[in-house]
Design a protein around this motif. Structure first.
Motif, PDB file in Angstrom:
ATOM      1  N   PRO A 117       0.749  -1.300   0.195  1.00  0.00           N
ATOM      2  CA  PRO A 117      -0.026  -0.073  -0.608  1.00  0.00           C
ATOM      3  C   PRO A 117       1.482   1.275  -0.041  1.00  0.00           C
ATOM      4  O   PRO A 117       1.954   1.370   0.136  1.00  0.00           O
ATOM      5  CB  PRO A 117      -0.508   0.084   1.119  1.00  0.00           C
ATOM      6  CG  PRO A 117      -0.701  -1.620   1.088  1.00  0.00           C
ATOM      7  CD  PRO A 117       0.489  -1.885   1.804  1.00  0.00           C
ATOM      8  N   GLU A 118       0.357   2.156  -0.558  1.00  0.00           N
ATOM      9  CA  GLU A 118       1.242   3.467  -0.933  1.00  0.00           C
ATOM     10  C   GLU A 118      -0.013   4.559  -0.831  1.00  0.00           C
ATOM     11  O   GLU A 118      -1.140   4.661  -0.099  1.00  0.00           O
ATOM     12  CB  GLU A 118       2.060   3.761  -2.052  1.00  0.00           C
ATOM     13  CG  GLU A 118       2.762   2.839  -3.087  1.00  0.00           C
ATOM     14  CD  GLU A 118       2.806   3.360  -3.802  1.00  0.00           C
ATOM     15  OE1 GLU A 118       2.723   3.930  -5.048  1.00  0.00           O
ATOM     16  OE2 GLU A 118       4.047   2.516  -4.059  1.00  0.00           O
ATOM     17  N   PHE A 119       0.847   5.741   0.188  1.00  0.00           N
ATOM     18  CA  PHE A 119      -0.445   6.977  -0.065  1.00  0.00           C
ATOM     19  C   PHE A 119      -1.077   7.263  -0.974  1.00  0.00           C
ATOM     20  O   PHE A 119      -0.573   7.209  -2.695  1.00  0.00           O
ATOM     21  CB  PHE A 119       0.722   8.031   0.259  1.00  0.00           C
ATOM     22  CG  PHE A 119       1.401   8.149   1.302  1.00  0.00           C
ATOM     23  CD1 PHE A 119       0.628   8.797   2.865  1.00  0.00           C
ATOM     24  CD2 PHE A 119       2.886   8.134   2.001  1.00  0.00           C
ATOM     25  CE1 PHE A 119       1.160   8.695   3.574  1.00  0.00           C
ATOM     26  CE2 PHE A 119       3.098   8.008   3.136  1.00  0.00           C
ATOM     27  CZ  PHE A 119       2.330   8.108   3.668  1.00  0.00           C
ATOM     28  N   LYS A 120      -2.598   7.978  -0.668  1.00  0.00           N
ATOM     29  CA  LYS A 120      -3.479   8.055  -2.081  1.00  0.00           C
ATOM     30  C   LYS A 120      -3.027   9.545  -2.444  1.00  0.00           C
ATOM     31  O   LYS A 120      -3.399  10.225  -1.465  1.00  0.00           O
ATOM     32  CB  LYS A 120      -4.534   7.217  -1.927  1.00  0.00           C
ATOM     33  CG  LYS A 120      -4.702   6.663  -1.990  1.00  0.00           C
ATOM     34  CD  LYS A 120      -6.250   5.652  -1.829  1.00  0.00           C
ATOM     35  CE  LYS A 120      -6.893   4.508  -1.617  1.00  0.00           C
ATOM     36  NZ  LYS A 120      -7.935   3.796  -1.383  1.00  0.00           N
ATOM     37  N   SER A 121      -3.394   9.709  -3.759  1.00  0.00           N
ATOM     38  CA  SER A 121      -2.767  11.417  -3.863  1.00  0.00           C
ATOM     39  C   SER A 121      -4.458  11.653  -4.400  1.00  0.00           C
ATOM     40  O   SER A 121      -5.168  11.098  -4.733  1.00  0.00           O
ATOM     41  CB  SER A 121      -1.914  11.724  -5.513  1.00  0.00           C
ATOM     42  OG  SER A 121      -1.846  12.514  -6.255  1.00  0.00           O
ATOM     43  N   ARG A 122      -4.466  13.132  -3.802  1.00  0.00           N
ATOM     44  CA  ARG A 122      -5.637  13.288  -4.002  1.00  0.00           C
ATOM     45  C   ARG A 122      -5.292  13.965  -5.574  1.00  0.00           C
ATOM     46  O   ARG A 122      -6.661  14.112  -6.144  1.00  0.00           O
ATOM     47  CB  ARG A 122      -5.509  15.511  -3.790  1.00  0.00           C
ATOM     48  CG  ARG A 122      -6.489  16.037  -3.609  1.00  0.00           C
ATOM     49  CD  ARG A 122      -6.604  17.457  -3.024  1.00  0.00           C
ATOM     50  NE  ARG A 122      -7.769  17.606  -3.358  1.00  0.00           N
ATOM     51  CZ  ARG A 122      -9.005  18.278  -2.277  1.00  0.00           C
ATOM     52  NH1 ARG A 122      -8.316  18.074  -1.240  1.00  0.00           N
ATOM     53  NH2 ARG A 122     -10.357  18.698  -2.709  1.00  0.00           N
TER      54      ARG A 122
END
Length: 413
Positions: free
Chosen positions: A97-102
């Motif tokens: 999992p990774e950070f989700k970009s806006r």
């Protein structure tokens, strides 16, 4: 046999409902990012437990008021999805999992309990559903949904997703059916290509036109040129202007329209193939490797880079991997079978005499340098794919790629 399927329906929203769903979508994305940061760098010195993560989410919803705009069950579903992402990574099925970009991430809000939906059909083309903290919203009734009305099965939940064309609802359904009898249809080999989308070994090729109409293609070209001009006008490291964002949004809308038309063609085509044939043989292709860039490195630059980039774009536009995924589950539901075979030399071998020579292939034309047989190259490859599975008339030949190989013909058992 249990069949799980998702049914997508387009929502009919008022401006207030769009704003409310946008708030929930951004809150779900922010909650994912906060959870990921806490999970990775929480400072506990050990892997967090689900109980600790649940308490952290509850505390975050108390400390940050706008996180409370997301329903509690949807927030719990964010945690479940996050844990499932780690499990898929540890089992080798996906990346971590990774950070989700806006900007680049797709907004979505889960409704895990089907009883909260209260789905009702209002007319022939319109239905309604209840969403927490938004109210009753309407959607386009474009087809039956298992578990709703008199349709067999049950609805287990839903997910609200947003793309460039607006908000949609995806109903998660489950249907119990009897194990299908074996499909008695004939076997067929399929060659996936660019000139012919699906070339079948019996000559029943499946083709399609351009996904965009001529006027839409012209508009796409104008918008892409406009975006290039607007991008060149920016200063280095300058923030993207609202006008450029609007141009990107218009381009994305046309691409989404083309994508929907491709999905519609793929569904209709694979359904027809699954109903007609009992065994479908396809090549085991590595699409990711086939569509790699030809740029190379500074020391060893590639050749024909622009031509290869155009070919890669056309291949991705065909979505060959998705076609195989649709064929696989549709054949299984009808008692058929999908057989993948190695793709090596299927386009260089004559399906009549078994002679292998790269010189026999000239574009879409295949002329055997040994027996003189002439035909369409994709149809010849489809027949070889069928032969590779041990079906029909099977050729065996020596593995040497050059020279005149001696071939034998035998009947498949």
């Amino acid at each position: 046999m249990k069949i799980n399927r998702g049914y997508v329906r387009r929502l009919i929203l008022t401006p207030g409902q769009v704003a409310a769903l946008d708030v929930q979508g951004h809150a779900a994305r922010a909650l994912w990012n906060l959870l990921h940061e806490w999970w990775m760098w929480g400072g506990t010195g050990r892997r967090p437990s689900l109980k600790d993560a649940d308490e952290a989410i509850r505390q975050a919803r108390r400390d940050i008021p706008w996180l409370a705009d997301l329903p509690a069950q949807a927030a719990q579903q964010v945690l479940k999805t996050y844990v499932r992402a780690w499990k898929n990574f540890f089992e080798g099925r996906a990346r971590p999992p990774e950070f989700k970009s806006r900007v680049r991430s797709r907004m979505g809000v889960d409704v895990p309990q089907a009883r909260d939906l209260a789905v009702t059909r209002l007319s022939r083309r319109v239905g309604q559903v209840r969403v927490a903290k938004v109210g009753v919203i309407r959607f386009r009734w474009s087809g039956p949904i298992p578990g709703i009305g008199r349709e067999p099965g049950r609805t287990t939940g839903a997910r609200l997703v947003k793309d460039v064309l607006g908000w949609h609802i995806v109903f998660r359904t489950e249907v119990q059916t009897a194990t299908p009898a074996q499909h008695n249809g004939p076997a067929v080999g399929i060659d996936r290509g660019v000139n012919v989308a699906l070339a079948l070994s019996d000559g029943n090729d499946q083709t399609h036109g351009a996904w965009l109409r001529p006027k839409e293609a012209e508009r796409m070209l104008r918008l892409e040129r406009k975006a290039a001009r607007q991008k060149r006008a920016r200063e280095p490291f300058e923030r993207t202007s609202n006008r450029l964002h609007r141009t990107y949004h218009q381009i994305a809308g046309l691409r989404a329209r083309a994508k929907r038309r491709r999905h519609d063609w793929q569904h209709k085509t694979t359904t027809a193939i699954a109903q007609q044939y009992g065994i479908v043989v396809v090549e085991r292709l590595r699409i990711k490797n086939m569509t790699r860039s030809a740029k190379g490195t500074t020391e060893q630059p590639g050749r024909n880079v622009r031509q290869k980039a155009g070919l890669n774009r056309v291949m991705r536009n065909e979505a060959h991997a998705r076609t195989v995924e649709l064929l696989e589950y549709k054949l299984t539901e009808r008692g058929g079978q999908l057989l993948p075979v190695p793709a090596a030399y299927t386009s260089q071998t004559c399906s009549t005499c078994g002679h292998r020579d790269p010189a026999s292939r000239a574009g879409i034309r295949f002329v055997c340098t040994s027996c003189g047989w002439t035909g369409h190259a994709d149809t010849n490859a489809a027949v070889n794919i069928l032969h590779a599975a041990g079906l029909g008339r099977v050729r065996t030949w020596s593995p040497a790629p050059e020279g005149c190989e001696t071939s034998t013909t035998r009947r498949a058992a």
